[in-house]
Design an enzyme around this catalytic site. Structure first.
Site, PDB file in Angstrom:
ATOM      1  N   SER A 116      37.690  -0.448 -47.268  1.00 21.07           N
ATOM      2  CA  SER A 116      37.695   0.938 -47.742  1.00 21.07           C
ATOM      3  C   SER A 116      36.379   1.635 -47.451  1.00 21.07           C
ATOM      4  O   SER A 116      36.321   2.863 -47.450  1.00 21.07           O
ATOM      5  CB  SER A 116      37.882   0.961 -49.270  1.00 21.07           C
ATOM      6  OG  SER A 116      39.072   0.361 -49.641  1.00 21.07           O
ATOM      7  N   HIS A 137      42.711   1.201 -41.633  1.00 22.32           N
ATOM      8  CA  HIS A 137      42.621   1.470 -43.077  1.00 22.32           C
ATOM      9  C   HIS A 137      43.933   2.081 -43.558  1.00 22.32           C
ATOM     10  O   HIS A 137      44.188   3.271 -43.387  1.00 22.32           O
ATOM     11  CB  HIS A 137      41.425   2.404 -43.345  1.00 22.32           C
ATOM     12  CG  HIS A 137      41.209   2.696 -44.788  1.00 22.32           C
ATOM     13  ND1 HIS A 137      40.760   3.905 -45.261  1.00 22.32           N
ATOM     14  CD2 HIS A 137      41.370   1.910 -45.878  1.00 22.32           C
ATOM     15  CE1 HIS A 137      40.668   3.855 -46.577  1.00 22.32           C
ATOM     16  NE2 HIS A 137      41.039   2.663 -46.974  1.00 22.32           N
ATOM     17  N   GLU A 149      43.997   5.157 -41.195  1.00 25.05           N
ATOM     18  CA  GLU A 149      42.812   5.536 -40.427  1.00 25.05           C
ATOM     19  C   GLU A 149      42.551   4.427 -39.412  1.00 25.05           C
ATOM     20  O   GLU A 149      42.507   3.242 -39.779  1.00 25.05           O
ATOM     21  CB  GLU A 149      41.589   5.669 -41.328  1.00 25.05           C
ATOM     22  CG  GLU A 149      41.525   6.953 -42.124  1.00 25.05           C
ATOM     23  CD  GLU A 149      40.276   7.019 -42.996  1.00 25.05           C
ATOM     24  OE1 GLU A 149      39.418   7.877 -42.754  1.00 25.05           O
ATOM     25  OE2 GLU A 149      40.158   6.204 -43.929  1.00 25.05           O
TER      26      GLU A 149
HETATM   27  N1  LIG Z   1      43.888  -0.753 -53.423  1.00 29.55           N
HETATM   28  C1  LIG Z   1      43.934   0.225 -52.523  1.00 29.55           C
HETATM   29  O1  LIG Z   1      44.572   1.270 -52.752  1.00 29.55           O
HETATM   30  C2  LIG Z   1      43.246   0.066 -51.197  1.00 29.55           C
HETATM   31  C3  LIG Z   1      43.486   1.032 -50.207  1.00 29.55           C
HETATM   32  C4  LIG Z   1      42.910   0.863 -48.947  1.00 29.55           C
HETATM   33  C5  LIG Z   1      42.088  -0.227 -48.686  1.00 29.55           C
HETATM   34  N2  LIG Z   1      41.866  -1.146 -49.682  1.00 29.55           N
HETATM   35  C6  LIG Z   1      41.047  -2.308 -49.346  1.00 29.55           C
HETATM   36  O2  LIG Z   1      41.930  -3.394 -49.086  1.00 29.55           O
HETATM   37  C7  LIG Z   1      41.315  -4.621 -49.486  1.00 29.55           C
HETATM   38  C8  LIG Z   1      42.200  -5.316 -50.508  1.00 29.55           C
HETATM   39  O3  LIG Z   1      42.357  -4.475 -51.635  1.00 29.55           O
HETATM   40  P1  LIG Z   1      43.505  -4.754 -52.706  1.00 29.55           P
HETATM   41  O4  LIG Z   1      43.587  -3.528 -53.548  1.00 29.55           O
HETATM   42  O5  LIG Z   1      44.714  -5.269 -52.017  1.00 29.55           O
HETATM   43  O6  LIG Z   1      42.841  -5.944 -53.561  1.00 29.55           O
HETATM   44  P2  LIG Z   1      43.590  -7.040 -54.468  1.00 29.55           P
HETATM   45  O7  LIG Z   1      42.584  -7.455 -55.476  1.00 29.55           O
HETATM   46  O8  LIG Z   1      44.905  -6.533 -54.923  1.00 29.55           O
HETATM   47  O9  LIG Z   1      43.880  -8.243 -53.431  1.00 29.55           O
HETATM   48  C9  LIG Z   1      42.881  -8.974 -52.799  1.00 29.55           C
HETATM   49  C10 LIG Z   1      43.438 -10.356 -52.482  1.00 29.55           C
HETATM   50  O10 LIG Z   1      42.495 -11.049 -51.632  1.00 29.55           O
HETATM   51  C11 LIG Z   1      42.575 -12.428 -51.979  1.00 29.55           C
HETATM   52  N3  LIG Z   1      41.390 -13.116 -51.493  1.00 29.55           N
HETATM   53  C12 LIG Z   1      40.163 -13.237 -52.047  1.00 29.55           C
HETATM   54  N4  LIG Z   1      39.362 -13.989 -51.267  1.00 29.55           N
HETATM   55  C13 LIG Z   1      40.104 -14.348 -50.183  1.00 29.55           C
HETATM   56  C14 LIG Z   1      39.841 -15.131 -49.022  1.00 29.55           C
HETATM   57  N5  LIG Z   1      38.670 -15.676 -48.814  1.00 29.55           N
HETATM   58  N6  LIG Z   1      40.844 -15.315 -48.134  1.00 29.55           N
HETATM   59  C15 LIG Z   1      42.060 -14.756 -48.348  1.00 29.55           C
HETATM   60  N7  LIG Z   1      42.365 -14.001 -49.429  1.00 29.55           N
HETATM   61  C16 LIG Z   1      41.398 -13.805 -50.333  1.00 29.55           C
HETATM   62  C17 LIG Z   1      42.706 -12.417 -53.500  1.00 29.55           C
HETATM   63  O11 LIG Z   1      43.197 -13.662 -53.967  1.00 29.55           O
HETATM   64  C18 LIG Z   1      43.657 -11.241 -53.711  1.00 29.55           C
HETATM   65  O12 LIG Z   1      45.014 -11.682 -53.754  1.00 29.55           O
HETATM   66  C19 LIG Z   1      39.921  -4.246 -49.994  1.00 29.55           C
HETATM   67  O13 LIG Z   1      39.005  -4.326 -48.944  1.00 29.55           O
HETATM   68  C20 LIG Z   1      40.126  -2.801 -50.445  1.00 29.55           C
HETATM   69  O14 LIG Z   1      38.915  -2.058 -50.486  1.00 29.55           O
HETATM   70  C21 LIG Z   1      42.432  -1.031 -50.918  1.00 29.55           C
END
Ligand SMILES: NC(=O)c1ccc[n+]([C@@H]2O[C@H](COP(=O)([O-])OP(=O)(O)OC[C@H]3O[C@@H](n4cnc5c(N)ncnc54)[C@H](O)[C@@H]3O)[C@@H](O)[C@H]2O)c1
Length: 297
Positions: A116, A137, A149
């Site tokens: 993000s 993204h 993105e």
């Molecule tokens: N939540 C949103 O709306 C959103 C939108 C765009 C981008 N993002 C980005 O996407 C990414 C994930 O966000 P999210 O909201 O899905 O988080 P989340 O907390 O829902 O999921 C993250 C997952 O990653 C796993 N994880 C942790 N360490 C790991 C590893 N070493 N190998 C594999 N898996 C691992 C965790 O167990 C968890 O299931 C982040 O970088 C976030 O900034 C999030």
């Protein structure tokens, strides 16, 4: 159709895996936690059934689900056409994952990150082949929002940038091209600034989250207000986004109040746990606003 490794099976990884499978890709969905994989598969099944009932799927839900293989190792990186990382928004963690991917995947395999905030160029430092690292993204909920993105790091090859745009289109999504690799890219810089103001306003008691959201929907045509968006994305994720933006020297764009951090400590992570700025039923339906639920906001 080719195959994709999606790393992290949380809110975003599950959604990305689902849309890739819907588009016909074979998906290796990887997470270090078995519980996250179980939840991801059950969320995907639920979502596919809903989309199927509305006639929005090309294939039956079972066929699409059959294209997804849950995994707890990164080894599939050696055999897929695309890798998309969607683990937590923690730079050191992403660097570690990309370092491992670099040794597993052939130098031609594109490595994408769903970060993000973190410039792609910084993540690409973990690899010997920064030209094959790109930002994709996605926006959540991924099955419902069409924006992605596509971000060019300083060393991303022009060919890969074009491939990234074509890959996003192959998923039925709409790419927005980001030509300069800065923290938060385009959309999150704008949203962070809006959220900073929105959080400060409610922390000062100027308006309730519900009134701010209603105002943004009716006054500016957003289809969800900043607190609805934050509840959907997860307050824990937004707390990490804030920390990351600060670490990247972008504190001006980050909320000044510690409200979100306090809510995370209290377990108010948003829709996924039934309470954040709003409260939800176990089925995820939003309950009517009650200011007494919001003590401390
Ligand atoms: N939540 C949103 O709306 C959103 C939108 C765009 C981008 N993002 C980005 O996407 C990414 C994930 O966000 P999210 O909201 O899905 O988080 P989340 O907390 O829902 O999921 C993250 C997952 O990653 C796993 N994880 C942790 N360490 C790991 C590893 N070493 N190998 C594999 N898996 C691992 C965790 O167990 C968890 O299931 C982040 O970088 C976030 O900034 C999030």
């Amino acid at each position: 159709m080719g195959s994709v490794l999606v790393i992290g099976a949380g809110f975003m990884g599950a959604g990305i895996g689902q849309v890739c499978a819907q588009a016909g890709y074979r998906v290796h969905l990887m997470d270090i936690k078995a519980t996250a994989l179980d939840k991801a598969l059950s969320d995907i099944r639920w979502s596919l059934e809903k989309l199927g009932n509305k006639g929005l799927l090309k294939d039956p839900p079972q066929t699409i689900l059959g294209r997804i293989t849950p995994e707890q190792e990164l080894n599939s990186a050696a055999k897929v056409e695309w890798v998309i990382e969607a683990a937590l928004e923690i730079e050191d963690l992403k660097l570690k994952i990309f370092q491992e991917l670099d040794s597993l995947a052939s130098p031609e395999t594109p490595l994408a990150t769903n970060t993000s905030t973190i410039p792609i160029t910084r993540i690409a430092r973990a690899t010997q082949h920064p030209e094959r690292v790109i930002g994709l993204h996605f926006f959540g909920p991924v099955p419902l929002l069409s924006l992605v993105e596509v971000i060019k790091g300083k060393k991303t090859s022009p060919e890969l940038f074009e491939r990234g745009v074509a890959f996003v289109q192959s998923l039925g999504k709409t790419p927005v091209q980001v030509q300069k690799d800065i923290p938060g890219f385009v959309m999150n810089r704008i949203f962070c600034a809006a959220l900073r103001e929105a959080v400060d306003l409610i922390a000062k008691g100027v308006a309730t989250p519900e009134d701010v959201d209603t105002g943004m929907r009716l006054g500016y045509g957003w289809n969800a207000g900043p607190f609805e968006i934050t509840d959907n994305a997860g307050l824990d994720t937004w707390a990490l986004v804030g920390q990351s933006m600060k670490a990247l020297g972008e504190e001006d764009l980050v909320f000044r109040s510690d409200l979100i951090e306090r809510m995370v400590k209290e377990g108010r992570l948003g829709r996924k746990v039934g309470k954040g700025f709003y409260q939800y039923t176990p089925e995820g339906k939003r309950l009517p606003w009650r200011s007494e639920d919001q003590s401390g906001v």
